[in-house]
Design a protein around this motif. Structure first.
Motif, PDB file in Angstrom:
ATOM      1  N   ILE A  37       5.576   5.131   8.940  1.00  0.00           N
ATOM      2  CA  ILE A  37       4.343   5.261   8.152  1.00  0.00           C
ATOM      3  C   ILE A  37       3.141   4.735   8.946  1.00  0.00           C
ATOM      4  O   ILE A  37       2.060   5.318   8.916  1.00  0.00           O
ATOM      5  N   ALA A  38       3.346   3.645   9.665  1.00  0.00           N
ATOM      6  CA  ALA A  38       2.260   3.020  10.431  1.00  0.00           C
ATOM      7  C   ALA A  38       1.730   3.947  11.518  1.00  0.00           C
ATOM      8  O   ALA A  38       0.520   4.005  11.761  1.00  0.00           O
ATOM      9  N   GLN A  83       9.793  13.499   6.349  1.00  0.00           N
ATOM     10  CA  GLN A  83      11.140  12.916   6.300  1.00  0.00           C
ATOM     11  C   GLN A  83      11.531  12.485   4.885  1.00  0.00           C
ATOM     12  O   GLN A  83      12.529  11.812   4.675  1.00  0.00           O
ATOM     13  N   ARG A  84      10.683  12.855   3.937  1.00  0.00           N
ATOM     14  CA  ARG A  84      10.883  12.554   2.502  1.00  0.00           C
ATOM     15  C   ARG A  84      10.941  11.050   2.213  1.00  0.00           C
ATOM     16  O   ARG A  84      11.685  10.605   1.336  1.00  0.00           O
ATOM     17  N   LEU A  85      10.148  10.306   2.931  1.00  0.00           N
ATOM     18  CA  LEU A  85      10.035   8.870   2.663  1.00  0.00           C
ATOM     19  C   LEU A  85       9.028   8.653   1.541  1.00  0.00           C
ATOM     20  O   LEU A  85       8.035   9.385   1.452  1.00  0.00           O
ATOM     21  N   PRO A  86       9.258   7.653   0.663  1.00  0.00           N
ATOM     22  CA  PRO A  86       8.278   7.376  -0.408  1.00  0.00           C
ATOM     23  C   PRO A  86       7.046   6.664   0.156  1.00  0.00           C
ATOM     24  O   PRO A  86       6.857   5.457  -0.008  1.00  0.00           O
ATOM     25  N   GLU A 143       3.124   2.171   0.936  1.00  0.00           N
ATOM     26  CA  GLU A 143       1.725   1.791   1.198  1.00  0.00           C
ATOM     27  C   GLU A 143       1.216   0.792   0.171  1.00  0.00           C
ATOM     28  O   GLU A 143       0.531  -0.179   0.516  1.00  0.00           O
ATOM     29  N   TYR A 144       1.565   1.001  -1.106  1.00  0.00           N
ATOM     30  CA  TYR A 144       1.143   0.057  -2.143  1.00  0.00           C
ATOM     31  C   TYR A 144       1.840  -1.297  -1.981  1.00  0.00           C
ATOM     32  O   TYR A 144       1.223  -2.348  -2.175  1.00  0.00           O
ATOM     33  N   MET A 145       3.121  -1.268  -1.617  1.00  0.00           N
ATOM     34  CA  MET A 145       3.872  -2.518  -1.384  1.00  0.00           C
ATOM     35  C   MET A 145       3.255  -3.304  -0.230  1.00  0.00           C
ATOM     36  O   MET A 145       3.075  -4.528  -0.309  1.00  0.00           O
ATOM     37  N   LEU A 146       2.923  -2.602   0.849  1.00  0.00           N
ATOM     38  CA  LEU A 146       2.344  -3.256   2.030  1.00  0.00           C
ATOM     39  C   LEU A 146       0.936  -3.766   1.745  1.00  0.00           C
ATOM     40  O   LEU A 146       0.553  -4.839   2.233  1.00  0.00           O
TER      41      LEU A 146
END
Length: 283
Positions: free
Chosen positions: A158-159, A168-171, A176-179
């Motif tokens: 993501i970074a 890659q079907r990552l949430p 992003e909200y968690m980070l």
């Protein structure tokens, strides 16, 4: 008075422990901030947290608790607004940055009783760090270590390339909200140490220094933790010797480390270039 004599004082031992955990937390989340180029966003969250401090003083609740809540909500607000088509990211940051500072100043002056020393929140003083602050920093460090250990690959993905991460079907949105939440909590946890004005430096300068020597995400994290702690130790000693605020001394020392490393690398590259040219002419 040397370092061994300073260790006899409880406040100095607390400062060393707080510095260690702050360096771990900032080293980990700061690497994500620098890689994703979220420095300006982090600056916005840092200044928005002042609104929480003002509200906490006015309502009679612990200022750091209200600052944490305010910072997390501001981080989510910036993330949500910056995704909208009708609002630019820098405009969204400016809204929360200015609103947070305005709310903080108004409510801190409306707070009943004696107006507290706001400079402690603006510029920090690591020597006033309490056991509760150390526990908070330790828990946050453990949470960040666990989160980044289990989800390092998605975070790196993501970074560096959000679109690839989506393919890659990552949430991506969830991560992003968690980070953003971790960024907000790290900032608030460091307020007692370096204050609102300087918190952003602790999240970026060690990473920039580490980035001079490596582009590996993992290595930047490890190097940032070490450089951050070295900055804290150097800043503490500088603060004691010159009798200046510890937060500013820590940041000043980290700038010195970055400058020294930058000049050292430039000199090394120049020397290598000359050596290669000499060898080339010799051949």
């Amino acid at each position: 008075m040397d370092l061994l004599e300073l260790l006899q004082y409880t406040f100095f031992r607390h400062a060393l422990l707080g510095s260690l955990f702050a360096s771990i937390a900032c080293g980990i989340i700061g690497t994500y901030i620098v890689t994703r180029r979220l420095v300006f966003i982090s600056g916005g969250i840092t200044h928005a947290s002042f609104g929480g401090i003002g509200l906490g003083l006015y309502a009679g609740i612990p200022p750091l608790l209200s600052a944490a809540l305010f910072a997390v909500l501001s981080a989510f607000g910036v993330e949500w607004l910056s995704k909208r088509k009708d609002m630019r990211e820098d405009s969204a940051i400016a809204v929360f940055w200015t609103a947070g500072m305005a709310v903080g100043i108004i409510f801190s002056f409306l707070a009943p009783g004696f107006t507290p020393d706001l400079s402690a929140f603006l510029f920090g003083n690591i020597l006033t760090i309490t056991p509760a602050d150390i526990i908070l920093l330790a828990l946050l460090s453990i949470l960040l270590i666990l989160f980044f250990t289990f989800f390092l690959n998605p975070i790196v993905c993501i970074a560096f390339d959000r679109e690839f991460a989506r393919s890659q079907r990552l949430p991506v949105a969830l991560f992003e909200y968690m980070l953003m939440m971790f960024i907000a909590l790290t900032i608030v946890s460091c307020l007692r140490m370096v204050g609102i004005v300087l918190a952003i430096s602790l999240l970026t300068l060690p990473q920039m220094t580490a980035n001079l020597f490596t582009h590996s995400f993992k290595r930047i994290i490890w190097s940032s933790v070490a450089i951050g702690y070295a900055s804290c130790l150097g800043g503490l000693l500088l603060s004691y010797k010159l009798q200046v605020p510890s937060g500013a001394a820590i940041i000043f020392f980290s700038i010195l480390i970055y400058t020294f490393c930058k000049i050292g690398k430039s000199m090394y590259l120049c020397k290598q270039k000359k050596t290669n040219q000499t060898n080339g002419h010799g051949n």
